[in-house]
Design a protein around this motif. Structure first.
Motif, PDB file in Angstrom:
ATOM      1  N   TYR A  96       0.826  -1.204   0.000  1.00 29.31           N
ATOM      2  CA  TYR A  96       0.000   0.000   0.000  1.00 29.31           C
ATOM      3  C   TYR A  96       0.867   1.263   0.000  1.00 29.31           C
ATOM      4  O   TYR A  96       2.005   1.256   0.486  1.00 29.31           O
ATOM      5  CB  TYR A  96      -0.866   0.059   1.261  1.00 29.31           C
ATOM      6  N   ILE A  97       0.310   2.336  -0.528  1.00 28.58           N
ATOM      7  CA  ILE A  97       0.794   3.678  -0.247  1.00 28.58           C
ATOM      8  C   ILE A  97      -0.089   4.204   0.882  1.00 28.58           C
ATOM      9  O   ILE A  97      -1.301   4.349   0.708  1.00 28.58           O
ATOM     10  CB  ILE A  97       0.714   4.603  -1.476  1.00 28.58           C
ATOM     11  N   LYS A  98       0.527   4.454   2.002  1.00 31.22           N
ATOM     12  CA  LYS A  98      -0.209   4.777   3.235  1.00 31.22           C
ATOM     13  C   LYS A  98      -0.042   6.253   3.576  1.00 31.22           C
ATOM     14  O   LYS A  98       1.077   6.778   3.583  1.00 31.22           O
ATOM     15  CB  LYS A  98       0.328   3.897   4.370  1.00 31.22           C
ATOM     16  N   VAL A  99      -1.155   6.914   3.871  1.00 31.54           N
ATOM     17  CA  VAL A  99      -1.142   8.345   4.207  1.00 31.54           C
ATOM     18  C   VAL A  99      -1.834   8.537   5.567  1.00 31.54           C
ATOM     19  O   VAL A  99      -3.060   8.638   5.632  1.00 31.54           O
ATOM     20  CB  VAL A  99      -1.842   9.186   3.125  1.00 31.54           C
ATOM     21  N   PRO A 100      -1.067   8.573   6.652  1.00 37.34           N
ATOM     22  CA  PRO A 100      -1.663   8.801   7.971  1.00 37.34           C
ATOM     23  C   PRO A 100      -1.740  10.291   8.307  1.00 37.34           C
ATOM     24  O   PRO A 100      -0.916  11.095   7.865  1.00 37.34           O
ATOM     25  CB  PRO A 100      -0.679   8.094   8.910  1.00 37.34           C
ATOM     26  N   VAL A 101      -2.745  10.649   9.081  1.00 37.90           N
ATOM     27  CA  VAL A 101      -2.869  11.978   9.685  1.00 37.90           C
ATOM     28  C   VAL A 101      -2.980  11.756  11.186  1.00 37.90           C
ATOM     29  O   VAL A 101      -3.756  10.898  11.628  1.00 37.90           O
ATOM     30  CB  VAL A 101      -4.105  12.733   9.154  1.00 37.90           C
ATOM     31  N   PHE A 102      -2.230  12.496  11.984  1.00 40.34           N
ATOM     32  CA  PHE A 102      -2.170  12.152  13.402  1.00 40.34           C
ATOM     33  C   PHE A 102      -1.986  13.384  14.291  1.00 40.34           C
ATOM     34  O   PHE A 102      -1.472  14.417  13.867  1.00 40.34           O
ATOM     35  CB  PHE A 102      -1.012  11.179  13.657  1.00 40.34           C
ATOM     36  N   GLN A 125      -5.050   4.126   2.985  1.00 42.01           N
ATOM     37  CA  GLN A 125      -3.991   3.480   2.212  1.00 42.01           C
ATOM     38  C   GLN A 125      -4.567   2.900   0.922  1.00 42.01           C
ATOM     39  O   GLN A 125      -5.698   2.421   0.881  1.00 42.01           O
ATOM     40  CB  GLN A 125      -3.274   2.422   3.045  1.00 42.01           C
ATOM     41  N   PHE A 126      -3.719   2.975  -0.125  1.00 42.07           N
ATOM     42  CA  PHE A 126      -4.135   2.605  -1.467  1.00 42.07           C
ATOM     43  C   PHE A 126      -3.330   1.390  -1.933  1.00 42.07           C
ATOM     44  O   PHE A 126      -2.095   1.414  -1.930  1.00 42.07           O
ATOM     45  CB  PHE A 126      -3.910   3.777  -2.423  1.00 42.07           C
ATOM     46  N   LEU A 127      -4.030   0.348  -2.355  1.00 42.21           N
ATOM     47  CA  LEU A 127      -3.392  -0.893  -2.797  1.00 42.21           C
ATOM     48  C   LEU A 127      -2.644  -0.673  -4.107  1.00 42.21           C
ATOM     49  O   LEU A 127      -3.222  -0.205  -5.098  1.00 42.21           O
ATOM     50  CB  LEU A 127      -4.449  -1.986  -2.974  1.00 42.21           C
TER      51      LEU A 127
END
Length: 229
Positions: A96-102, A125-127
């Motif tokens: 995945y391309i993972k994009v967290p916001v925290f 996240q995008f597969l």
């Protein structure tokens, strides 16, 4: 009075050098175990499935305690099962391309070199890749790309991490953390009659670094002075 004034100036300067406010840019690498919930076969046991991710974060610290940030990571996840009756293994690798916001919280006094750190927030996240296959005892295997095996291409979940924020020197920090990801979106295979849907989970340990924008400007200023010489 003069002594008190100079003492106050020195104290203020000392606090300013330990401050972590403003933008902090950093890199992080993590390694651990991932698994899925909902698709475990009755005659199989879960196996350790290595997961890793690497990427960059940007955090804006409003104070020495609280901040908010986001990141971009390449994250390799999935699961593994071993069938008890045959010894065959089913392995699903999902990238995945993972994009967290925290939200980020540093506890304790800002002057401390080591402080507890907590981050929590959502993630999308995008597969983008991976492979799902069955491996026999003779190491023969056949599989299909995960992007074709899964009908669901996006996952949304929650991230939480707990660890230590270590000040190496003013403006430069190391982060040692334990991270947990909990997927909320049901991942549906292209052949739901044969393979049930599932949700993602993973637990990792990470090592990262952060550098404060003020420290970056000071470093660039020193480099420019050296070049002028």
């Amino acid at each position: 009075m003069k002594h008190l004034f100079f003492s106050a100036v020195l104290l203020t300067g000392s606090l300013a050098t330990t401050a972590q406010t403003g933008w902090n840019i950093g890199d992080r690498a993590a390694f651990g175990h991932s698994w899925t919930v909902g698709n475990k076969p009755d005659n199989a046991k879960r196996q350790f499935h290595p997961t890793f991710e690497i990427g960059r974060t940007a955090t804006y610290q409003f104070t020495d305690v609280a901040g908010i940030g986001f990141g971009t990571f390449f994250s390799s996840q999935g699961t593994g099962f071993k069938y008890e009756n045959s010894g065959n293994r089913a392995i699903a690798r999902t990238n995945y391309i993972k994009v967290p916001v925290f939200a980020s919280f540093n506890f304790g006094d800002a002057a401390q070199r080591v402080r507890p750190r907590l981050t929590i927030g959502p993630s999308v996240q995008f597969l983008v890749g991976g492979k799902t296959f069955l491996k026999t005892e003779e190491d023969a295997f056949a599989g299909v790309y995960s992007t074709r095996a899964l009908n669901t291409k996006i996952d949304v979940g929650g991230n939480a991490s707990l660890g230590l924020n270590i000040r190496v020197f003013d403006g430069f920090y190391l982060n040692h953390e334990i991270n947990y990801y909990h997927g909320f979106v049901e991942q549906k295979p292209n052949n739901p009659s044969e393979t049930p849907s599932f949700t993602n989970r993973n637990l990792t340990m990470s090592l990262g670094m952060q550098i404060n924008s003020q420290a970056m400007r000071k470093w660039k200023g020193k480099m420019m002075k050296m070049h002028k010489r």
